[in-house]
Write a protein that holds these residues in place. Structure first.
Motif, PDB file in Angstrom:
ATOM      1  N   LEU A  19     -45.403  19.350  84.854  1.00 57.98           N
ATOM      2  CA  LEU A  19     -45.426  18.981  86.149  1.00 57.98           C
ATOM      3  C   LEU A  19     -45.142  16.964  85.807  1.00 57.98           C
ATOM      4  CD1 LEU A  19     -47.756  20.101  88.761  1.00 57.98           C
ATOM      5  CD2 LEU A  19     -45.354  21.029  88.416  1.00 57.98           C
ATOM      6  N   GLY A  20     -45.840  16.564  84.660  1.00 54.68           N
ATOM      7  CA  GLY A  20     -45.343  15.325  84.403  1.00 54.68           C
ATOM      8  C   GLY A  20     -43.941  15.254  84.071  1.00 54.68           C
ATOM      9  N   ASP A  49     -41.944  15.104  87.552  1.00 52.79           N
ATOM     10  CA  ASP A  49     -42.309  14.088  87.901  1.00 52.79           C
ATOM     11  C   ASP A  49     -40.981  13.368  87.332  1.00 52.79           C
ATOM     12  OD1 ASP A  49     -43.720  12.553  90.444  1.00 52.79           O
ATOM     13  OD2 ASP A  49     -44.850  11.697  88.280  1.00 52.79           O
ATOM     14  N   ARG A  50     -41.645  11.856  86.209  1.00 56.37           N
ATOM     15  CA  ARG A  50     -41.060  11.569  85.814  1.00 56.37           C
ATOM     16  C   ARG A  50     -39.412  11.869  85.692  1.00 56.37           C
ATOM     17  NH1 ARG A  50     -44.620  12.846  81.700  1.00 56.37           N
ATOM     18  NH2 ARG A  50     -43.661  13.672  80.269  1.00 56.37           N
ATOM     19  N   ALA A 109     -38.086  13.139  87.584  1.00 52.43           N
ATOM     20  CA  ALA A 109     -37.106  13.508  89.336  1.00 52.43           C
ATOM     21  C   ALA A 109     -37.502  11.784  89.992  1.00 52.43           C
ATOM     22  CB  ALA A 109     -38.409  13.648  90.683  1.00 52.43           C
ATOM     23  N   GLN A 110     -38.195  10.582  89.097  1.00 51.35           N
ATOM     24  CA  GLN A 110     -38.794   9.890  89.429  1.00 51.35           C
ATOM     25  C   GLN A 110     -37.310   8.732  88.887  1.00 51.35           C
ATOM     26  OE1 GLN A 110     -42.179   7.321  89.269  1.00 51.35           O
ATOM     27  NE2 GLN A 110     -43.411   9.211  88.717  1.00 51.35           N
ATOM     28  N   THR A 161     -38.397  11.169  97.919  1.00 50.83           N
ATOM     29  CA  THR A 161     -40.018  10.202  97.759  1.00 50.83           C
ATOM     30  C   THR A 161     -40.949  11.263  98.804  1.00 50.83           C
ATOM     31  OG1 THR A 161     -38.160   8.967  97.177  1.00 50.83           O
ATOM     32  CG2 THR A 161     -39.948   8.278  97.540  1.00 50.83           C
ATOM     33  N   LEU A 212     -42.284  14.393  95.409  1.00 51.49           N
ATOM     34  CA  LEU A 212     -43.051  13.070  94.656  1.00 51.49           C
ATOM     35  C   LEU A 212     -44.512  14.182  94.642  1.00 51.49           C
ATOM     36  CD1 LEU A 212     -40.717  10.213  93.469  1.00 51.49           C
ATOM     37  CD2 LEU A 212     -40.951  13.185  92.071  1.00 51.49           C
ATOM     38  N   LEU A 228     -45.707  17.117  93.664  1.00 48.88           N
ATOM     39  CA  LEU A 228     -45.699  17.213  92.383  1.00 48.88           C
ATOM     40  C   LEU A 228     -47.373  16.862  91.807  1.00 48.88           C
ATOM     41  CD1 LEU A 228     -42.436  16.068  90.805  1.00 48.88           C
ATOM     42  CD2 LEU A 228     -43.481  18.463  91.426  1.00 48.88           C
ATOM     43  N   ARG A 229     -47.910  15.105  92.254  1.00 48.48           N
ATOM     44  CA  ARG A 229     -48.881  14.286  91.662  1.00 48.48           C
ATOM     45  C   ARG A 229     -50.091  14.788  92.061  1.00 48.48           C
ATOM     46  NH1 ARG A 229     -45.564   9.705  93.866  1.00 48.48           N
ATOM     47  NH2 ARG A 229     -44.689   9.476  92.229  1.00 48.48           N
TER      48      ARG A 229
END
Length: 443
Positions: free
Chosen positions: A256-257, A260-261, A263-264, A320, A324, A327-328
């Motif tokens: 997931l991390g 997330d990175r 996707a950002q 956004t 996201l 995920l977080r």
């Protein structure tokens, strides 16, 4: 955000994931020789997207809901159940109406918490109170203290990077409101946490500060026992089923991390592309003023690029605000579960230490003396460990079910939003083809 500068929140003025195999599959009938068991392949939680779709209980909101007018809407083709387990709901909690409070010493946001219930624990059928973020933090800490054997849902991160995110912007506050609403709904849906006395106080007390001053006076014996120091004794090894949970959580958080990175980074690139499109479109419009026959087609191209810019902005905002945060949340969820797992290990280590102490005393006793009875404190420690095991496994199974539903809806919503984006772009470009063809036939 892609939609220009963030909107300020109105002030009140000065006022006081396709599913991974379940690591606990088959654990309900463990207690095999030695107490260790391995997951049964017959109970792995793999499901196809052809199955009937599910939603979270108590009003969980789908990550992406598209307009019924869209022919490509995936979510509108799915039939969602109102409940995943057939339970009757007798407690409903919502978080809404954020307000900004400006005081002499600080500025903060409060949220309205509305509770409706038919439970006898509540004196009234409906309550409405206002809470700020630190009140939610107090509640979570109290739940961790009083219910150490259970998985407590995570809160959204408290701190933000100054200069990067405006914590009083309308967009940020709304994102946090959704996260806080989900936090309370997670607790509301839990068969144990929803009956916690601190949760009741949080939902009903007009003045929460009076309860905050009580400190740890309301800690349960179970909570105190978990903090018992084991004298440096270290657990030899986790049982296989709990070792599988730990390995799964490590891998899950890592994946997931990474998502997330990436996707950002994608969102950052889309925002940069959006800036270029906004500069690109007007060039055709200004050029049209210099042309005669080409004026109308150039204006059409400018309008087309403008429509594509709007569609991209909507897609970026959706990712956004909807993708996201989930995920977080689950990255934080995995950290919470690891914390509960460590507490279980501590109780297990205490139990092993007590057993070893009993075994040593047994060896020192003369053989002609009656057998040494197991002390009561050892039996109590064993009971705590078994309670911990049962609660952790039940919460893990519940968490897996929530995760399956959340990510199923999230990914379907993500696909739906992308399809809508490309449909809008296709429609925009197709709209100027007849105009271009007319100019060609006129020649």
């Amino acid at each position: 955000m892609a939609g220009g500068p963030p909107k300020a929140l109105p002030s009140t003025g000065p006022q006081s994931l396709r599913d991974m195999p379940h690591p606990l599959a088959g654990s309900s009938s463990e207690e095999a020789v030695g107490g260790d068991s391995t997951p049964s392949p017959d109970l792995l939680m793999a499901r196809s997207f052809g199955d009937k779709d599910l939603i979270l209980p108590n009003g969980g909101t789908p990550a992406g809901t598209s307009s019924p007018a869209s022919s490509s809407s995936l979510l509108n083709r799915l039939q969602l159940d109102d409940d995943i387990d057939g339970e009757t709901r007798d407690l409903f909690v919502t978080v809404d109406d954020p307000k900004k409070h400006v005081c002499t010493m600080e500025t903060y946001i409060t949220y309205r918490i509305t509770t409706k219930s038919t439970r006898v624990e509540f004196d009234l059928p409906e309550y409405s109170v206002r809470r700020r973020y630190q009140d939610f933090d107090w509640l979570r800490n109290k739940l961790e203290e009083s219910q150490p054997t259970h998985l407590i849902p995570p809160l959204p991160e408290k701190f933000v990077v100054k200069g990067v995110v405006d914590r009083f912007s309308e967009e940020f506050v709304e994102t946090r409101r959704k996260a806080l609403d989900k936090f309370l709904k997670r607790i509301t849906d839990h068969p144990v946490l929803s009956f916690n006395e601190h949760f009741n106080v949080f939902l009903t007390a007009k003045d929460l500060n009076a309860y905050k001053k009580q400190g740890i006076a309301l800690l349960t014996r179970v909570g105190e026992s978990v903090k018992h120091v084991t004298g440096g004794y270290k657990l030899r090894s986790r049982p296989l089923e709990f070792a599988a949970i730990g390995d799964y959580l490590d891998t899950f958080a890592l994946k997931l991390g990474t998502i997330d990175r990436i996707a950002q980074r994608i969102i950052k690139e889309e925002i940069e592309y959006l800036v270029e499109l906004r500069e690109y479109g007007p060039v055709y419009s200004t050029w049209s003023a210099l042309e005669g026959e080409l004026a109308e087609p150039l204006e059409g191209v400018s309008a087309c690029i403008g429509n594509c810019s709007t569609a991209l902005e909507e897609l970026t905002d959706d990712i956004t605000e909807e993708f996201l945060p989930v995920l977080r949340e689950y990255i934080l969820y995995s950290d919470s579960m690891k914390g509960v797992l460590k507490k279980r290990d501590q109780v297990h280590a205490e139990y092993e230490a007590k057993l070893e102490a009993v075994a040593l005393r047994k060896e020192d006793r003369p053989k002609n003396v009656f057998p040494l009875q197991v002390p009561a404190d050892v039996e109590k420690c064993q009971d705590r460990m078994e309670c911990f095991n049962a609660d952790l496994k039940a919460d893990m199974e519940r968490w897996q079910g929530n995760k399956r539903n959340d990510f199923r809806q999230l990914l379907v919503g993500l696909a739906d939003k992308n399809i809508q984006y490309y449909e809008k772009c296709l429609m925009a470009w197709e709209s100027i083809i007849p105009l271009l063809q007319e100019k060609q036939e006129a020649k």
